[in-house]
Design a protein around this motif. Structure first.
Motif, PDB file in Angstrom:
ATOM      1  N   MET A  93       0.824  -1.206   0.000  1.00 33.99           N
ATOM      2  CA  MET A  93       0.000   0.000   0.000  1.00 33.99           C
ATOM      3  C   MET A  93       0.859   1.257   0.000  1.00 33.99           C
ATOM      4  O   MET A  93       0.566   2.246  -0.676  1.00 33.99           O
ATOM      5  CB  MET A  93      -0.909   0.005   1.229  1.00 33.99           C
ATOM      6  N   ALA A  94       1.954   1.212   0.784  1.00 28.17           N
ATOM      7  CA  ALA A  94       2.812   2.401   0.922  1.00 28.17           C
ATOM      8  C   ALA A  94       3.628   2.660  -0.336  1.00 28.17           C
ATOM      9  O   ALA A  94       3.860   3.819  -0.708  1.00 28.17           O
ATOM     10  CB  ALA A  94       3.729   2.231   2.126  1.00 28.17           C
ATOM     11  N   SER A  95       4.063   1.585  -1.002  1.00 20.63           N
ATOM     12  CA  SER A  95       4.994   1.757  -2.121  1.00 20.63           C
ATOM     13  C   SER A  95       4.366   1.557  -3.486  1.00 20.63           C
ATOM     14  O   SER A  95       4.979   1.871  -4.507  1.00 20.63           O
ATOM     15  CB  SER A  95       6.149   0.755  -1.967  1.00 20.63           C
ATOM     16  N   GLY A  96       3.163   1.019  -3.505  1.00 19.74           N
ATOM     17  CA  GLY A  96       2.549   0.701  -4.787  1.00 19.74           C
ATOM     18  C   GLY A  96       3.081  -0.578  -5.395  1.00 19.74           C
ATOM     19  O   GLY A  96       2.779  -0.900  -6.545  1.00 19.74           O
ATOM     20  N   GLY A  97       3.861  -1.323  -4.632  1.00 18.49           N
ATOM     21  CA  GLY A  97       4.425  -2.573  -5.129  1.00 18.49           C
ATOM     22  C   GLY A  97       3.533  -3.760  -4.823  1.00 18.49           C
ATOM     23  O   GLY A  97       2.326  -3.628  -4.602  1.00 18.49           O
ATOM     24  N   HIS A  98       4.147  -4.940  -4.788  1.00 23.30           N
ATOM     25  CA  HIS A  98       3.401  -6.182  -4.575  1.00 23.30           C
ATOM     26  C   HIS A  98       3.945  -6.893  -3.342  1.00 23.30           C
ATOM     27  O   HIS A  98       5.171  -6.946  -3.141  1.00 23.30           O
ATOM     28  CB  HIS A  98       3.537  -7.087  -5.798  1.00 23.30           C
ATOM     29  N   PRO A  99       3.070  -7.449  -2.479  1.00 23.46           N
ATOM     30  CA  PRO A  99       3.541  -8.142  -1.270  1.00 23.46           C
ATOM     31  C   PRO A  99       4.535  -9.261  -1.574  1.00 23.46           C
ATOM     32  O   PRO A  99       5.477  -9.472  -0.813  1.00 23.46           O
ATOM     33  CB  PRO A  99       2.257  -8.705  -0.650  1.00 23.46           C
ATOM     34  N   LYS A 100       4.319  -9.959  -2.684  1.00 23.46           N
ATOM     35  CA  LYS A 100       5.226 -11.063  -3.028  1.00 23.46           C
ATOM     36  C   LYS A 100       6.630 -10.536  -3.305  1.00 23.46           C
ATOM     37  O   LYS A 100       7.622 -11.083  -2.795  1.00 23.46           O
ATOM     38  CB  LYS A 100       4.695 -11.814  -4.244  1.00 23.46           C
ATOM     39  N   ASP A 101       6.731  -9.487  -4.091  1.00 24.44           N
ATOM     40  CA  ASP A 101       8.044  -8.938  -4.429  1.00 24.44           C
ATOM     41  C   ASP A 101       8.744  -8.416  -3.178  1.00 24.44           C
ATOM     42  O   ASP A 101       9.950  -8.646  -2.978  1.00 24.44           O
ATOM     43  CB  ASP A 101       7.902  -7.814  -5.451  1.00 24.44           C
ATOM     44  N   TRP A 102       7.999  -7.708  -2.345  1.00 28.69           N
ATOM     45  CA  TRP A 102       8.559  -7.157  -1.100  1.00 28.69           C
ATOM     46  C   TRP A 102       9.065  -8.275  -0.198  1.00 28.69           C
ATOM     47  O   TRP A 102      10.165  -8.205   0.349  1.00 28.69           O
ATOM     48  CB  TRP A 102       7.471  -6.347  -0.389  1.00 28.69           C
ATOM     49  N   THR A 103       8.278  -9.338  -0.087  1.00 25.54           N
ATOM     50  CA  THR A 103       8.629 -10.438   0.818  1.00 25.54           C
ATOM     51  C   THR A 103       9.880 -11.170   0.347  1.00 25.54           C
ATOM     52  O   THR A 103      10.814 -11.395   1.128  1.00 25.54           O
ATOM     53  CB  THR A 103       7.451 -11.429   0.923  1.00 25.54           C
ATOM     54  N   TYR A 104       9.923 -11.540  -0.921  1.00 17.05           N
ATOM     55  CA  TYR A 104      11.078 -12.313  -1.409  1.00 17.05           C
ATOM     56  C   TYR A 104      12.348 -11.467  -1.459  1.00 17.05           C
ATOM     57  O   TYR A 104      13.449 -11.990  -1.234  1.00 17.05           O
ATOM     58  CB  TYR A 104      10.767 -12.941  -2.763  1.00 17.05           C
ATOM     59  N   ALA A 105      12.206 -10.179  -1.700  1.00 13.54           N
ATOM     60  CA  ALA A 105      13.385  -9.310  -1.648  1.00 13.54           C
ATOM     61  C   ALA A 105      13.932  -9.258  -0.219  1.00 13.54           C
ATOM     62  O   ALA A 105      15.154  -9.298  -0.002  1.00 13.54           O
ATOM     63  CB  ALA A 105      13.026  -7.908  -2.134  1.00 13.54           C
ATOM     64  N   ASN A 106      13.035  -9.195   0.757  1.00 15.49           N
ATOM     65  CA  ASN A 106      13.467  -9.175   2.152  1.00 15.49           C
ATOM     66  C   ASN A 106      14.110 -10.488   2.564  1.00 15.49           C
ATOM     67  O   ASN A 106      15.086 -10.504   3.323  1.00 15.49           O
ATOM     68  CB  ASN A 106      12.274  -8.879   3.065  1.00 15.49           C
ATOM     69  N   ILE A 107      13.572 -11.591   2.071  1.00 14.75           N
ATOM     70  CA  ILE A 107      14.166 -12.895   2.389  1.00 14.75           C
ATOM     71  C   ILE A 107      15.594 -12.959   1.844  1.00 14.75           C
ATOM     72  O   ILE A 107      16.513 -13.396   2.547  1.00 14.75           O
ATOM     73  CB  ILE A 107      13.296 -14.037   1.824  1.00 14.75           C
ATOM     74  N   ASP A 108      15.776 -12.524   0.604  1.00 13.32           N
ATOM     75  CA  ASP A 108      17.125 -12.534   0.026  1.00 13.32           C
ATOM     76  C   ASP A 108      18.082 -11.693   0.865  1.00 13.32           C
ATOM     77  O   ASP A 108      19.236 -12.088   1.110  1.00 13.32           O
ATOM     78  CB  ASP A 108      17.088 -12.004  -1.410  1.00 13.32           C
ATOM     79  N   THR A 109      17.601 -10.530   1.318  1.00 12.15           N
ATOM     80  CA  THR A 109      18.442  -9.651   2.134  1.00 12.15           C
ATOM     81  C   THR A 109      18.812 -10.314   3.447  1.00 12.15           C
ATOM     82  O   THR A 109      19.979 -10.300   3.870  1.00 12.15           O
ATOM     83  CB  THR A 109      17.712  -8.321   2.411  1.00 12.15           C
ATOM     84  N   MET A 110      17.822 -10.923   4.100  1.00 14.72           N
ATOM     85  CA  MET A 110      18.064 -11.507   5.424  1.00 14.72           C
ATOM     86  C   MET A 110      18.961 -12.741   5.343  1.00 14.72           C
ATOM     87  O   MET A 110      19.800 -12.957   6.215  1.00 14.72           O
ATOM     88  CB  MET A 110      16.739 -11.826   6.112  1.00 14.72           C
ATOM     89  N   VAL A 111      18.803 -13.538   4.296  1.00 13.09           N
ATOM     90  CA  VAL A 111      19.699 -14.687   4.120  1.00 13.09           C
ATOM     91  C   VAL A 111      21.126 -14.188   3.921  1.00 13.09           C
ATOM     92  O   VAL A 111      22.085 -14.744   4.484  1.00 13.09           O
ATOM     93  CB  VAL A 111      19.254 -15.557   2.928  1.00 13.09           C
ATOM     94  N   GLY A 112      21.259 -13.106   3.136  1.00 11.57           N
ATOM     95  CA  GLY A 112      22.575 -12.527   2.933  1.00 11.57           C
ATOM     96  C   GLY A 112      23.185 -11.969   4.211  1.00 11.57           C
ATOM     97  O   GLY A 112      24.413 -11.910   4.338  1.00 11.57           O
ATOM     98  N   GLN A 113      22.354 -11.574   5.165  1.00 11.14           N
ATOM     99  CA  GLN A 113      22.846 -11.088   6.452  1.00 11.14           C
ATOM    100  C   GLN A 113      23.152 -12.230   7.415  1.00 11.14           C
ATOM    101  O   GLN A 113      24.054 -12.121   8.256  1.00 11.14           O
ATOM    102  CB  GLN A 113      21.812 -10.153   7.089  1.00 11.14           C
ATOM    103  N   MET A 114      22.417 -13.326   7.296  1.00 14.03           N
ATOM    104  CA  MET A 114      22.576 -14.433   8.235  1.00 14.03           C
ATOM    105  C   MET A 114      23.776 -15.313   7.909  1.00 14.03           C
ATOM    106  O   MET A 114      24.465 -15.787   8.815  1.00 14.03           O
ATOM    107  CB  MET A 114      21.290 -15.274   8.268  1.00 14.03           C
ATOM    108  N   LYS A 115      24.021 -15.538   6.636  1.00 14.66           N
ATOM    109  CA  LYS A 115      25.102 -16.465   6.272  1.00 14.66           C
ATOM    110  C   LYS A 115      26.469 -16.027   6.790  1.00 14.66           C
ATOM    111  O   LYS A 115      27.256 -16.875   7.228  1.00 14.66           O
ATOM    112  CB  LYS A 115      25.107 -16.687   4.763  1.00 14.66           C
TER     113      LYS A 115
END
Length: 856
Positions: free
Chosen positions: A90-112
């Motif tokens: 709602m805030a960005s005009g994007g899609h929940p799926k895109d937002w979620t998977y982008a965040n997962i990629d970021t967090m995996v990159g932080q955890m490894k």
């Protein structure tokens, strides 16, 4: 001599573990299995130090169990459905799926980079169609077994977001996202029959020996078993086909204090009255403009409507009580009706004062008609003296005896029946939102509600609307207005039908993920062979905030999955041991703006000098110590920055060392720096030992004895979650190793053991030390060192020497030396010789193994 460089060491060993497949779990009958699991995270986009602490604890256990010969499963995934993704869209005009998977990629990159020993090959997100398709299959199996059903229910309704809210999403009577006043609305909803398992879920808590007592108590209170009386007040005149009002009470001992009958606005009698009377309909409509949570009801003004009806008291049929519709009574507990006892209940007391109803004290003898008191009398809730005049006469009943006596009296006299009820209600899982698991049923005008065919699963969420982006800014559920997704064929008759547009509560997603980890790519919810091997979770780790709903729902799901053939009988209780860790806290740094409002500053923007904090421009900041980390207060610490500055092992060491793991730990820059210095010192000591060439000598035995004692203590610390105690012992052993004059052989053996004992906490440094000392292979796959009991027993003991009652020195002697020899050595010491001054002692007392007393 090489310097300790985390930036060089850590990526090298992470790559070595990955290439060797150290943490890839495979079923094997050659080793005992061990399943360790931390509660998986929501993909918010960044990990925080709290994540680091939680996952490091699990990693210590996982690495330790590998070293002790176990076949370990240590997986990771993401709890990915939910409202935050829709908010972001709602805030960005994007899609929940895109937002979620982008965040997962970021967090995996932080955890490894933190070096967690995780089986990344098993990773999934609950928004993966492969995962939620199997969740839909579970739903269909539950439906077939009668474990899920559909009914009309009163729910919390957000009129702005146009969705049902869970009780936890209602804050001060308002929707947590929209801020709108929540209403009570009756909707057709899907429910899991968790209440059928209330008694079993409660009783089984007694067998969870390795769960925290406070968690079990919280669940027991939530399930809420109570014994009470169910009976009826007869209406003096029948109304709308009703001649009685059924009531359940846990306090029948206060029946003689009744002054009114209250029914819910959703009670069948109230529903019948509002169809005939506009004044009743208006009141009920207003009463439904409030949440259904206990908190919302407690805070709301207590409102009632006098129906004009009256009921007869069951102990005295000439005693008539008015019937009110009251906004604080819910239909989903008991019978939706109560008797008000304002003399002994604060809520009823407030209601009685508002509507000028009698306040009756049941603790005193009768004085006049039903003992109406001029002054209110409300005993404290802790008062245990209870008195029921109709039952006990002049006898005073105390505690639960009064309740039992009243129930017996009522049963004997045909007034009512003693029954056991539970507070736990069935679990409403319907949510009117897009970003959730679609409920796999269709609605057919001919066939009714029809389960989707399993071969059609997963029923996937639509990504767009006919090639156009979904507009998430429009209130309500986008699935309701998506005809190409919503409209479908009936799986039973083939006619045009409408797909269920409600999605599942996200608690469903997290109620079975632990079972899916055992076979994350299976074409059924679980692979029974894998589930039978890996389940149960041997050690579950997570925050106390999940003590009730997540854990309770997971326990129900495990039972339901067993009933449907997806888990073995032994997994009905899925978590053998539970550990709830404390939070990571940090000081808050704030200044004030021109209007006096607080302005919060990130820790990296503040310089600390002499106990005070300063911004770059010299402005002094106010320091609020040790508060929960919060993005709104900017007192968060970025693990990525910490890794870049100090390395992952420093972050891991600090969060484990500073406090017992069940308590909060305060992150401080000074503490992190001290941890980094210590690890660098360990590296330097071991490097010096690796390069040394000192012959064996008498100091070898002392060092090796200390080594075996350390093995014993650290092993016990890790086994008992005493990580901070284990690390304190490692600090002491490092000091001993650094000061030891032992030969190189003994020192290398001790250094290698130190590396092994540190490996679960600081795995990268431990690998480097292992390699420096000339060992082959990975320390992550080396066998855990064993303490030799004989080496933990000292051959010598230290005995204090007292002269005329005052301590003058000490001696070291073989522990089995006879008393005469001990006496000779003690008398020969300088301290005793000075005290004797050439004279003979009057008496020498040797207490074996404890002390030598000399009397002169």
């Amino acid at each position: 001599m090489s310097r300790y460089s985390a930036a060089e060491i850590e990526p090298k060993w992470q790559q070595a573990w990955e290439q060797a497949g150290v943490f890839t779990a495979r079923r094997s009958d050659d080793k005992p299995k061990y399943y360790v699991l931390e509660m998986f995270p929501y993909p918010s986009g960044r990990i925080h130090i709290g994540h680091v602490r939680n996952y490091t604890m699990g990693d210590v256990i996982a690495r330790y169990k590998i070293a002790t010969g176990h076949n370990v499963l240590h997986p990771m995934g993401f709890d990915a459905f939910g409202m935050p993704a829709e908010n972001a869209a709602m805030a960005s005009g994007g899609h929940p799926k895109d937002w979620t998977y982008a965040n997962i990629d970021t967090m995996v990159g932080q955890m490894k980079p933190l070096g967690f020993g995780l089986d990344w090959s098993r990773m999934f997100a609950t928004c993966d169609p492969e995962y939620y398709g199997q969740q839909q299959a579970l739903f269909l199996d539950f439906l077939e077994k009668g474990l899920v059903y559909r009914k009309e229910a009163v729910v919390n309704w957000d009129p702005v977001d146009m969705t049902v809210l869970a009780n936890e999403q209602v804050i001060d009577g308002k929707g947590w996202r929209s801020g709108a006043e929540v209403e009570r609305r009756e909707l057709t909803q899907w429910f899991f029959r968790i209440s059928d398992y209330s008694d079993e879920l409660l009783t089984a808590l007694d067998g969870l020996d390795n769960w925290p007592a406070k968690v079990k108590l919280m669940q027991a209170n939530w399930i809420g078993k109570s014994r009470g009386l169910q009976f009826a007040f007869g209406l003096t005149e029948a109304a709308q086909g009703f001649d009685r009002v059924e009531v359940y009470t846990t306090r029948p001992d206060t029946l003689m204090g009744a002054s009114f009958i209250g029914i819910s606005p959703d009670h069948p009698l109230a529903r019948a009255l509002e169809r005939e009377r506009e004044d009743v309909a208006a009141f009920c409509a207003e009463a439904r403009k409030g949440g259904t949570t206990a908190e919302a009801i407690e805070k709301a003004e207590k409102l009632g409507f006098d129906t004009g009806l009256t009921c007869r008291h069951p102990f005295d049929t000439s005693w008539e009580l008015p019937v009110y519709i009251a906004n604080f009574i819910l239909m989903d507990y008991g019978t939706g009706a109560i008797f008000g006892c304002p003399g002994h209940d604060q809520r009823d007391h407030d209601f009685a004062r508002k509507y000028d109803l009698p306040i009756i004290d049941t603790f005193l003898p009768v004085e006049g008609d039903h003992n109406i008191q001029a002054e209110p009398f409300v005993p404290a809730k802790t008062d245990t003296v209870r008195y029921t005049r109709a039952v006990a006469g002049d006898e005073v009943q105390t505690g639960d005896a009064a309740i039992d006596a009243t129930i017996d009296f009522c049963e004997t006299n045909g007034v009512g029946q003693g029954v056991t009820k539970f507070r736990l209600r069935d679990w409403g899982l319907s949510r009117q939102r897009y970003w959730g698991c679609p409920i796999p049923v269709v609605h057919c005008d001919t066939c009714g509600v029809v389960p989707e065919a399993k071969e059609n699963l997963p029923i996937q969420l639509p990504y767009d609307e006919g090639g156009k982006p979904i507009d998430f800014s429009i209130p309500g559920n986008p699935l309701d207005r998506h005809p190409t997704w919503r409209d479908c064929a009936c799986p039973k008759c083939g006619a045009a039908a409408r797909r269920e547009t409600d999605t599942m509560d996200t608690f469903v997603d997290s109620s079975w993920y632990f079972a899916r980890f055992t076979a994350p790519h299976a074409h059924t919810p679980t692979d029974m062979a894998e589930a039978s091997y890996w389940m149960n979770v041997d050690q579950y780790i997570g925050g106390i905030e999940h003590a009730i709903l997540h854990l309770l729902y997971s326990r129900f799901f495990a039972r339901a999955m067993h009933i449907c053939g997806h888990l073995p009988e032994s997994a009905r209780e899925p978590f053998d041991a539970l550990f709830t860790q404390g939070m990571v806290t940090h000081a808050i740094y704030q200044t004030r703006d021109a209007k006096g409002r607080p302005v919060y500053h990130y820790p990296e923007a503040v310089s600390l000098r002499d106990g005070k904090g300063y911004l770059e421009d010299g402005t002094e900041v106010e320091i609020i110590p040790s508060a929960k980390m919060s993005k709104s207060k900017n007192n968060v610490v970025d693990p990525v920055q910490i890794i870049g500055q100090y390395g992952a092992d420093t972050a891991r060491w600090f969060v484990l060392s500073d406090s017992p793991p069940e308590r909060d730990v305060e992150w401080t820059a000074a503490g992190a720096e001290a941890s980094a210095r210590h690890l660098a010192r360990v590296h330097r000591i071991v490097a010096e030992i690796a390069a040394s060439d000192t012959p064996a000598n008498d100091a070898d035995t002392d060092l090796l004895r200390e080594m075996h004692k350390t093995i014993h203590d650290v092993t016990g610390g890790v086994d008992s979650f005493g990580f901070n105690a284990a690390i304190a012992r490692l600090y002491a052993f490092t000091n001993s190793l650094g000061k030891s004059a032992a030969g190189t052989g003994a020192r290398k053996q001790a250094a290698a053991t130190l590396a092994q004992l540190m490996a679960p906490m600081t795995p990268h440094l431990a690998e480097e030390l292992w390699h420096m000392l000339g060992h082959d292979g990975l320390i992550a796959q080396a066998q855990w060192p064993q303490a030799d009991p004989e080496m933990m027993v000292d051959d010598t003991i230290t005995l204090p020497i007292q002269v005329n009652g005052k301590r003058r020195g000490e001696i070291q002697v073989p522990k089995d030396m006879d008393k005469a020899e001990v006496e000779k050595i003690a008398l020969a010491t300088d301290a005793v010789q000075r005290a004797l001054d050439g004279a003979q002692p009057k008496k020498v007392i040797v207490v074996p193994g404890r002390i030598v007393n000399v009397v002169v």
